[in-house]
Design a protein around this motif. Structure first.
Motif, PDB file in Angstrom:
ATOM      1  N   PRO A   7       0.811  -1.216   0.000  1.00 17.95           N
ATOM      2  CA  PRO A   7       0.000   0.000   0.000  1.00 17.95           C
ATOM      3  C   PRO A   7       0.846   1.268   0.000  1.00 17.95           C
ATOM      4  N   ASP A   8       1.981   1.264   0.694  1.00 14.01           N
ATOM      5  CA  ASP A   8       2.840   2.447   0.719  1.00 14.01           C
ATOM      6  C   ASP A   8       3.422   2.747  -0.657  1.00 14.01           C
ATOM      7  N   GLU A   9       3.820   1.703  -1.393  1.00 17.72           N
ATOM      8  CA  GLU A   9       4.310   1.915  -2.757  1.00 17.72           C
ATOM      9  C   GLU A   9       3.197   2.465  -3.645  1.00 17.72           C
ATOM     10  N   ALA A  10       1.984   1.971  -3.450  1.00 20.82           N
ATOM     11  CA  ALA A  10       0.848   2.463  -4.236  1.00 20.82           C
ATOM     12  C   ALA A  10       0.590   3.939  -3.944  1.00 20.82           C
ATOM     13  N   TYR A  11       0.666   4.299  -2.675  1.00 21.62           N
ATOM     14  CA  TYR A  11       0.467   5.704  -2.295  1.00 21.62           C
ATOM     15  C   TYR A  11       1.547   6.586  -2.911  1.00 21.62           C
ATOM     16  N   LEU A  12       2.793   6.119  -2.872  1.00 19.65           N
ATOM     17  CA  LEU A  12       3.902   6.877  -3.446  1.00 19.65           C
ATOM     18  C   LEU A  12       3.709   7.046  -4.951  1.00 19.65           C
ATOM     19  N   ALA A  13       3.278   5.973  -5.630  1.00 20.12           N
ATOM     20  CA  ALA A  13       3.057   6.040  -7.078  1.00 20.12           C
ATOM     21  C   ALA A  13       1.964   7.048  -7.418  1.00 20.12           C
ATOM     22  N   GLU A  14       0.878   7.026  -6.655  1.00 13.28           N
ATOM     23  CA  GLU A  14      -0.201   7.986  -6.915  1.00 13.28           C
ATOM     24  C   GLU A  14       0.283   9.411  -6.702  1.00 13.28           C
TER      25      GLU A  14
ATOM     26  N   GLY B 295      13.241  -0.457  -6.045  1.00 17.56           N
ATOM     27  CA  GLY B 295      14.519  -0.956  -5.565  1.00 17.56           C
ATOM     28  C   GLY B 295      15.679  -0.037  -5.884  1.00 17.56           C
ATOM     29  N   ILE B 296      15.399   1.145  -6.427  1.00 13.09           N
ATOM     30  CA  ILE B 296      16.464   2.087  -6.766  1.00 13.09           C
ATOM     31  C   ILE B 296      16.497   3.217  -5.744  1.00 13.09           C
ATOM     32  N   PRO B 297      17.586   3.973  -5.676  1.00  9.62           N
ATOM     33  CA  PRO B 297      17.617   5.143  -4.793  1.00  9.62           C
ATOM     34  C   PRO B 297      16.580   6.180  -5.244  1.00  9.62           C
ATOM     35  N   ASN B 298      15.854   6.754  -4.324  1.00 10.89           N
ATOM     36  CA  ASN B 298      14.891   7.828  -4.592  1.00 10.89           C
ATOM     37  C   ASN B 298      13.865   7.469  -5.665  1.00 10.89           C
ATOM     38  N   PRO B 299      13.072   6.416  -5.442  1.00 12.26           N
ATOM     39  CA  PRO B 299      12.059   6.062  -6.448  1.00 12.26           C
ATOM     40  C   PRO B 299      11.032   7.172  -6.673  1.00 12.26           C
ATOM     41  N   GLU B 300      10.794   7.996  -5.641  1.00 15.54           N
ATOM     42  CA  GLU B 300       9.841   9.098  -5.804  1.00 15.54           C
ATOM     43  C   GLU B 300      10.286  10.044  -6.916  1.00 15.54           C
TER      44      GLU B 300
ATOM     45  N   GLY C  76      20.955   6.243 -20.341  1.00 13.96           N
ATOM     46  CA  GLY C  76      21.342   4.834 -20.414  1.00 13.96           C
ATOM     47  C   GLY C  76      21.674   4.220 -19.072  1.00 13.96           C
ATOM     48  N   LYS C  77      21.719   5.025 -18.028  1.00 17.59           N
ATOM     49  CA  LYS C  77      22.059   4.503 -16.705  1.00 17.59           C
ATOM     50  C   LYS C  77      20.800   3.939 -16.046  1.00 17.59           C
ATOM     51  N   ASN C  78      20.934   2.792 -15.433  1.00 12.97           N
ATOM     52  CA  ASN C  78      19.777   2.136 -14.856  1.00 12.97           C
ATOM     53  C   ASN C  78      20.144   1.554 -13.487  1.00 12.97           C
ATOM     54  N   PHE C  79      19.712   2.219 -12.449  1.00 12.71           N
ATOM     55  CA  PHE C  79      20.091   1.807 -11.089  1.00 12.71           C
ATOM     56  C   PHE C  79      19.357   0.534 -10.640  1.00 12.71           C
ATOM     57  N   ALA C  80      18.362   0.099 -11.427  1.00 10.47           N
ATOM     58  CA  ALA C  80      17.543  -1.029 -10.970  1.00 10.47           C
ATOM     59  C   ALA C  80      18.138  -2.361 -11.314  1.00 10.47           C
ATOM     60  N   LEU C  81      19.182  -2.411 -12.105  1.00 11.88           N
ATOM     61  CA  LEU C  81      19.733  -3.709 -12.527  1.00 11.88           C
ATOM     62  C   LEU C  81      20.846  -4.148 -11.598  1.00 11.88           C
TER      63      LEU C  81
END
Length: 288
Positions: free
Chosen positions: A35-42, A248-253, A283-288
């Motif tokens: 739910p917290d991720e959903a709130y952040l996404a909204e 899973g990356i720094p500062n997803p917000e 081209g940089k991708n912190f999620a991989l």
């Protein structure tokens, strides 16, 4: 509800479902696990979320196959946000679709990587009250899904754990190139293509007239980089499905906010330069 209803009633209901799907055009749908991720996404600008519980690799390790999230997870996320919630089901599983309608989700996504009960068949969707999202790897698949009653098409996922954006771009390119090809056909060739693919000719002619799919078309699969989102929008996509790996990356917000900017300002050079600066380089991708 009987599938022998008058065509007018089915058509009217489909118009309503398509109108709901079109409200998501120009936006991102974000896959979330809590739910917290959903709130952040909204808060960052998402117009819909897809509840999930873990990455595919974790599902396969724990259970041997990927399954959808529990209804408790879905309901917890529905209670946390005000935007539409998408319920994922297995391909061809009519009873799971009915269960999702009973759970009052806003959309149902028939997902190709969940443990399937069928290898090819998708659900006939016109008898359902809620709009469906389904995948396509090419124009034929997209139009077959629309023929079945889907209200939104997205690109297919390559595999459970492959997060390579190249595949997503290749599917988007393929579909738009195939649309361009049929738009250049004469009437005889168009009729032959429709007959070969078993697509109603009226639907094929609609694509030719619009020069795009008649339902929203979203890019999905390894969508994490704002600059990639801008490219996908410039190619003609109506929006994107953002991977849960973004959390899973720094500062997803900040990343989600930049994706929102990319969706709106994909032709604005100054905005794109700021996006690249925020993500530390193109081209940089912190999620991989």
């Amino acid at each position: 509800m009987s599938i022998t209803q008058p065509n007018e009633e089915i058509a009217n209901r489909y118009t309503i479902k398509l109108t709901l799907a079109k409200q998501l055009v120009g936006s991102m749908i974000v896959v979330v696990r809590t739910p917290d991720e959903a709130y952040l996404a909204e808060a960052a600008g998402a117009r819909a979320v897809i509840p999930w519980q873990m990455w595919y690799s974790s599902y396969k390790s724990a259970y041997g196959a990927a399954h959808g999230p529990s209804l408790n997870t879905i309901r917890g996320i529905m209670d946390r946000v005000t935007i539409p919630v998408v319920g994922r089901i297995r391909r061809g599983h009519i009873i799971e679709a009915k269960a999702m309608e009973g759970s009052y989700v806003n959309f149902i996504e028939e997902h190709e990587l969940l443990a399937p009960i069928t290898t090819t068949e998708y659900i006939p969707k016109h008898k359902f009250k809620y709009p469906f999202i389904a995948p396509a790897v090419d124009l034929k698949e997209a139009l077959l899904r629309i023929k079945e009653g889907v209200s939104m098409v997205r690109t297919t996922y390559k595999s459970e754990d492959d997060v390579d954006i190249i595949y997503t771009f290749s599917v988007v390119n393929k579909i738009f190139n195939e649309i361009k090809t049929i738009c250049e056909m004469d009437e005889t060739s168009l009729m032959a293509w429709a007959a070969k693919t078993t697509i109603p000719i009226d639907l094929v002619k609609m694509v030719v007239r619009l020069k795009k799919l008649p339902v929203p078309f979203f890019a999905a699969g390894a969508v994490l980089m704002p600059i990639d989102v801008a490219q996908l929008m410039s190619m003609g996509c109506d929006g994107v499905v953002v991977s849960s790996r973004i959390f899973g990356i720094p500062n997803p917000e900040t990343r989600l906010q930049d994706i929102t900017i990319a969706l709106e300002k994909y032709n604005d050079s100054d905005a794109l330069a700021g996006i690249i600066e925020n993500t530390g380089g193109y081209g940089k991708n912190f999620a991989l």
